[in-house]
Each structure stands twice: as C-alpha cells, then as structure tokens.
Design a protein around this motif. Sequence first.
Motif, PDB file in Angstrom:
ATOM      1  N   TYR A 143      43.042  40.435  45.792  1.00 27.27           N
ATOM      2  CA  TYR A 143      43.379  41.321  44.662  1.00 27.27           C
ATOM      3  C   TYR A 143      42.147  42.100  44.193  1.00 27.27           C
ATOM      4  O   TYR A 143      42.273  43.135  43.543  1.00 27.27           O
ATOM      5  CB  TYR A 143      44.037  40.522  43.520  1.00 27.27           C
ATOM      6  CG  TYR A 143      43.078  39.714  42.689  1.00 27.27           C
ATOM      7  CD1 TYR A 143      42.596  40.196  41.477  1.00 27.27           C
ATOM      8  CD2 TYR A 143      42.643  38.467  43.122  1.00 27.27           C
ATOM      9  CE1 TYR A 143      41.706  39.463  40.717  1.00 27.27           C
ATOM     10  CE2 TYR A 143      41.759  37.721  42.372  1.00 27.27           C
ATOM     11  CZ  TYR A 143      41.289  38.223  41.175  1.00 27.27           C
ATOM     12  OH  TYR A 143      40.402  37.499  40.437  1.00 27.27           O
ATOM     13  N   ILE A 144      40.941  41.582  44.524  1.00 26.20           N
ATOM     14  CA  ILE A 144      39.740  42.410  44.411  1.00 26.20           C
ATOM     15  C   ILE A 144      39.463  42.829  45.864  1.00 26.20           C
ATOM     16  O   ILE A 144      39.050  42.001  46.681  1.00 26.20           O
ATOM     17  CB  ILE A 144      38.543  41.613  43.842  1.00 26.20           C
ATOM     18  CG1 ILE A 144      38.876  41.087  42.437  1.00 26.20           C
ATOM     19  CG2 ILE A 144      37.283  42.471  43.828  1.00 26.20           C
ATOM     20  CD1 ILE A 144      37.831  40.147  41.843  1.00 26.20           C
ATOM     21  N   GLN A 201      31.873  35.106  40.652  1.00 30.14           N
ATOM     22  CA  GLN A 201      33.174  35.223  39.971  1.00 30.14           C
ATOM     23  C   GLN A 201      33.254  34.258  38.779  1.00 30.14           C
ATOM     24  O   GLN A 201      32.327  34.187  38.006  1.00 30.14           O
ATOM     25  CB  GLN A 201      34.326  35.057  40.973  1.00 30.14           C
ATOM     26  CG  GLN A 201      34.298  36.106  42.079  1.00 30.14           C
ATOM     27  CD  GLN A 201      34.446  37.540  41.565  1.00 30.14           C
ATOM     28  OE1 GLN A 201      34.958  37.760  40.481  1.00 30.14           O
ATOM     29  NE2 GLN A 201      33.968  38.516  42.302  1.00 30.14           N
ATOM     30  N   SER A 202      34.328  33.477  38.695  1.00 27.70           N
ATOM     31  CA  SER A 202      34.529  32.672  37.484  1.00 27.70           C
ATOM     32  C   SER A 202      33.583  31.484  37.339  1.00 27.70           C
ATOM     33  O   SER A 202      33.573  30.842  36.289  1.00 27.70           O
ATOM     34  CB  SER A 202      35.965  32.173  37.422  1.00 27.70           C
ATOM     35  OG  SER A 202      36.815  33.257  37.153  1.00 27.70           O
ATOM     36  N   PHE A 252      44.793  31.899  35.519  1.00 30.50           N
ATOM     37  CA  PHE A 252      43.505  32.308  34.947  1.00 30.50           C
ATOM     38  C   PHE A 252      43.518  33.709  34.361  1.00 30.50           C
ATOM     39  O   PHE A 252      42.763  34.015  33.454  1.00 30.50           O
ATOM     40  CB  PHE A 252      42.389  32.187  35.989  1.00 30.50           C
ATOM     41  CG  PHE A 252      42.486  33.142  37.160  1.00 30.50           C
ATOM     42  CD1 PHE A 252      43.104  32.760  38.340  1.00 30.50           C
ATOM     43  CD2 PHE A 252      41.933  34.416  37.083  1.00 30.50           C
ATOM     44  CE1 PHE A 252      43.175  33.632  39.422  1.00 30.50           C
ATOM     45  CE2 PHE A 252      41.996  35.292  38.160  1.00 30.50           C
ATOM     46  CZ  PHE A 252      42.635  34.898  39.336  1.00 30.50           C
ATOM     47  N   ASN A 256      40.245  34.027  31.940  1.00 31.66           N
ATOM     48  CA  ASN A 256      39.664  35.367  31.801  1.00 31.66           C
ATOM     49  C   ASN A 256      39.604  35.844  30.350  1.00 31.66           C
ATOM     50  O   ASN A 256      38.597  36.410  29.922  1.00 31.66           O
ATOM     51  CB  ASN A 256      40.446  36.379  32.645  1.00 31.66           C
ATOM     52  CG  ASN A 256      40.203  36.176  34.131  1.00 31.66           C
ATOM     53  OD1 ASN A 256      39.617  35.174  34.538  1.00 31.66           O
ATOM     54  ND2 ASN A 256      40.664  37.111  34.930  1.00 31.66           N
ATOM     55  N   GLU A 278      36.026  45.606  41.868  1.00 28.90           N
ATOM     56  CA  GLU A 278      36.758  45.010  40.748  1.00 28.90           C
ATOM     57  C   GLU A 278      36.901  46.015  39.600  1.00 28.90           C
ATOM     58  O   GLU A 278      37.950  46.078  38.957  1.00 28.90           O
ATOM     59  CB  GLU A 278      36.101  43.715  40.257  1.00 28.90           C
ATOM     60  CG  GLU A 278      36.955  43.096  39.154  1.00 28.90           C
ATOM     61  CD  GLU A 278      36.659  41.646  38.820  1.00 28.90           C
ATOM     62  OE1 GLU A 278      35.539  41.187  39.060  1.00 28.90           O
ATOM     63  OE2 GLU A 278      37.581  40.986  38.288  1.00 28.90           O
ATOM     64  N   ASN A 303      42.329  42.731  33.574  1.00 28.27           N
ATOM     65  CA  ASN A 303      41.201  42.380  32.711  1.00 28.27           C
ATOM     66  C   ASN A 303      40.950  43.448  31.651  1.00 28.27           C
ATOM     67  O   ASN A 303      40.580  43.129  30.524  1.00 28.27           O
ATOM     68  CB  ASN A 303      39.957  42.124  33.557  1.00 28.27           C
ATOM     69  CG  ASN A 303      40.074  40.814  34.313  1.00 28.27           C
ATOM     70  OD1 ASN A 303      40.655  39.847  33.806  1.00 28.27           O
ATOM     71  ND2 ASN A 303      39.552  40.767  35.524  1.00 28.27           N
ATOM     72  N   TYR A 361      31.627  41.948  31.892  1.00 23.21           N
ATOM     73  CA  TYR A 361      32.309  40.822  32.556  1.00 23.21           C
ATOM     74  C   TYR A 361      32.389  41.045  34.073  1.00 23.21           C
ATOM     75  O   TYR A 361      32.138  40.139  34.855  1.00 23.21           O
ATOM     76  CB  TYR A 361      33.704  40.649  31.932  1.00 23.21           C
ATOM     77  CG  TYR A 361      34.577  39.676  32.681  1.00 23.21           C
ATOM     78  CD1 TYR A 361      34.374  38.302  32.596  1.00 23.21           C
ATOM     79  CD2 TYR A 361      35.608  40.139  33.501  1.00 23.21           C
ATOM     80  CE1 TYR A 361      35.177  37.414  33.311  1.00 23.21           C
ATOM     81  CE2 TYR A 361      36.413  39.264  34.209  1.00 23.21           C
ATOM     82  CZ  TYR A 361      36.191  37.904  34.109  1.00 23.21           C
ATOM     83  OH  TYR A 361      36.978  37.028  34.818  1.00 23.21           O
ATOM     84  N   CYS A 385      30.628  38.694  36.976  1.00 23.03           N
ATOM     85  CA  CYS A 385      31.384  38.073  38.072  1.00 23.03           C
ATOM     86  C   CYS A 385      30.860  38.470  39.441  1.00 23.03           C
ATOM     87  O   CYS A 385      31.093  37.769  40.429  1.00 23.03           O
ATOM     88  CB  CYS A 385      32.861  38.463  37.973  1.00 23.03           C
ATOM     89  SG  CYS A 385      33.711  37.675  36.593  1.00 23.03           S
ATOM     90  N   TYR A 394      41.730  25.720  35.746  1.00 24.16           N
ATOM     91  CA  TYR A 394      42.940  26.438  35.300  1.00 24.16           C
ATOM     92  C   TYR A 394      44.144  25.507  35.273  1.00 24.16           C
ATOM     93  O   TYR A 394      44.062  24.395  34.768  1.00 24.16           O
ATOM     94  CB  TYR A 394      43.206  27.649  36.216  1.00 24.16           C
ATOM     95  CG  TYR A 394      42.011  28.526  36.421  1.00 24.16           C
ATOM     96  CD1 TYR A 394      41.366  29.104  35.340  1.00 24.16           C
ATOM     97  CD2 TYR A 394      41.511  28.783  37.682  1.00 24.16           C
ATOM     98  CE1 TYR A 394      40.269  29.925  35.510  1.00 24.16           C
ATOM     99  CE2 TYR A 394      40.408  29.614  37.873  1.00 24.16           C
ATOM    100  CZ  TYR A 394      39.804  30.168  36.780  1.00 24.16           C
ATOM    101  OH  TYR A 394      38.722  30.972  36.966  1.00 24.16           O
ATOM    102  N   GLY A 417      35.716  29.591  41.405  1.00 24.53           N
ATOM    103  CA  GLY A 417      35.765  31.049  41.347  1.00 24.53           C
ATOM    104  C   GLY A 417      36.501  31.605  42.551  1.00 24.53           C
ATOM    105  O   GLY A 417      36.496  30.964  43.618  1.00 24.53           O
ATOM    106  N   VAL A 418      37.105  32.782  42.409  1.00 22.96           N
ATOM    107  CA  VAL A 418      37.885  33.353  43.512  1.00 22.96           C
ATOM    108  C   VAL A 418      37.006  33.877  44.655  1.00 22.96           C
ATOM    109  O   VAL A 418      37.513  34.229  45.711  1.00 22.96           O
ATOM    110  CB  VAL A 418      38.862  34.460  43.052  1.00 22.96           C
ATOM    111  CG1 VAL A 418      39.963  33.892  42.167  1.00 22.96           C
ATOM    112  CG2 VAL A 418      38.134  35.603  42.364  1.00 22.96           C
TER     113      VAL A 418
HETATM  114  N1  GLN Z   1      36.419  38.458  38.399  1.00 22.93           N
HETATM  115  C1  GLN Z   1      37.584  37.659  38.620  1.00 22.93           C
HETATM  116  C2  GLN Z   1      38.734  38.107  37.748  1.00 22.93           C
HETATM  117  O1  GLN Z   1      38.543  38.334  36.611  1.00 22.93           O
HETATM  118  C3  GLN Z   1      37.260  36.208  38.373  1.00 22.93           C
HETATM  119  C4  GLN Z   1      38.477  35.311  38.520  1.00 22.93           C
HETATM  120  C5  GLN Z   1      38.172  33.962  39.111  1.00 22.93           C
HETATM  121  O2  GLN Z   1      37.162  33.751  39.765  1.00 22.93           O
HETATM  122  N2  GLN Z   1      39.120  33.066  38.943  1.00 22.93           N
HETATM  123  O3  GLN Z   1      39.846  38.239  38.172  1.00 22.93           O
END
Ligand code: GLN
Length: 326
Positions: free
Chosen positions: A32-33, A68-69, A101, A119, A163, A170, A194, A198, A246, A263-264
């Motif tokens: 999704y990113i 990331q997270s 998340f 998030n 992103e 976000n 943010y 990430c 999560y 983190g994703v």
């Molecule tokens: N930057 C990512 C987002 O906001 C971080 C999400 C994650 O790592 N779970 O979607």
Amino acid sequence: MISTDAASPLGKAVLATHSRYATRREGSVATYIPALAAMPPDLFGLAVATCEGGLVEAGESRHPFTIQSVSKPFAYALALDLLGRDAVRAVVGVQPVGDPFNAIELDPRTRRPFNPMVNAGAIAVAGLLQEALGEGAFAALQARLSAAAGAELALDETVYRSEAETGDRNRAIAYLLRAAGVFQSDPAQVVDLYFRQCALRVTARDLAVMGATLAAIGSNPLTRQEVFGLEAVRDTLSVMFTCGFYDGAGDWACRVGLPAKSGVGGGVVAVVNRQLGLGVFSPRLDENGNPLRGLLACEALSEELGLHAFDATNVGSRLLRALPPG
Ligand code: GLN
C-alpha cells in the motif's frame, strides 16, 4: 565493537532460530506504500544486543529497510522526555484497541487517539513534537532515534515520497485530529513529519540496539549515551507491551510476553527489561500487518531462553547473567 560469542548460549539460540525459520514463505510484503513492494520478500535478519554491550547477529541483520511503525515508541519516548507525561497523556491515551493500525478513529470517551502505537496516536505525537520543536522537529527526532541506535539513521527519500504521495488515510487522520483539537498545527506539516519519521532507514542490528537502549533504562549499551529518561522508558515499554502488535497484541503478549513493536517495513523490536533488545527484519507480513517471522523468531527465542515476562522458571535471567560482557 564488542561482539558476543556466537558459541555462547545466546549466540547459539539466535543462529538456530534464524536457520529454523529462514525458509518460511508465508505472508506478503506491504504494497500500500508502493515503494515498499520493491523489497525482496525473503530477506531475514536477526540480532540481539545485551545491556552489557554484547551483540549477536544472524542472516541479513545489516540489510537496510524503513523503520515505519517501529519508530512510534521512540517518538513517544522523546515526547514524554520533552513534555512530560501529563502533556502527552492529554493528547493520546494508553488504551489497547482491537482495530487495524490505520483506523480513522478516536476514543469516543476522550476524543483522543486510543494509544501512541496506532497511526492516529503516532500522528498526535508528531503534532506534539511539531508544536514543541517547530522546524527542528524532524532533525530532533532523527538525532534521538540515531542516538538510541548508536548509528546515523538516514532518511529513505524514495519510501518517504512514495508514502507522501499515497498516504491519504494518514492525511485524513491528521485533519480529524486537528478538528478534534488534538493539535493546532497544519495537519499537512504534521503528517509530513510522521512520514519522514517512518521512512528512517534501520537494520535489524540497529533495532536490537534501540531495544537494548530501552532495556537499559534509556542508556545506549554500546555508546553509553543517556538517550531517554526512566519515566519515559517505563511508559513506553508499558504501551509496547499492551498495544505494540495492534489487533494481534493480545496474542503476542501471551505467546512472546515482551514489550515490542512491529512495522510494515518488516521490522520488529522486542525488549527484555534490564537484559536485552531483539531486532528482526522480515518483510513478509501477516493479516494484521505484522512481520510473520518476527513473531515466530521472537516466540522461539522467548521460549528457548525463558524471556517471557511471566515465565515461572525465569531461565533467561540466569542464563543471560552468566554471559561474560561482550
Ligand atoms: N508509515 C506506515 C503507515 O502509516 C506505518 C504503518 C506500520 O508500520 N504499521 O501506514
């Protein structure tokens, strides 16, 4: 660099765990990113850093990926250090929530995000940092996370831009937060902070050292630098324990029993209080967006070394105390 002997009990456990899960192929890389989709899915790195300055690594523990997270607990600790618990608690709760998340929601009782690991909560923390530090917010964040890692963490421009171009959920959260009075800053600026947070680049080794810094009450065991204060560390570890995975957080707490964050980008950090930090890199994610082999590897090491917070035998403590420093 001090390096813990690969033939030590800890070294053997890390190497054995790595080879045990190296061939697992379930789950898939986040797409999704868009830039994250380019990561080779089967990379697998494992690292453990002890509070005495020892380090054990296996596999692709030095392969860079975006934090990331996994950045969220460290940004939270920075906000707690700078502003104190009351100011931070006024904008984000510490309540676990069983939603994804990236849910666009606030706690209906407080009109604040549930916790700083989702998030909405992390963007509220970015809002606090933006208001407290203005233009210097990203530099301060980057410096503090780098101090925790004992390494310069660089911004991955490609992932950041990717992103920033696609992160409408976000952005929606940031506007919701301003509408609810969580912060007054420009939501576009806050969400940009943010996104950059990430997109900081780390390795599994960096995450292990960052975890060990939390384990050592905020003091980096390699550089001896004081990075976070005790109160910030205590609150941060508490929310990592209850909210770090999560909607998979309860399962993680039972199976692994350690404060942790996923983190994703494929990263996981886990903390054994006063003993060590664990860093994993494995880009294939489960349905909750958590690295699949991150869970398996941490579960296996927790089991093998008796690291679970409520392990009756507490073998881990004895075993690890017996390790010579470095
Ligand atoms: N930057 C990512 C987002 O906001 C971080 C999400 C994650 O790592 N779970 O979607």
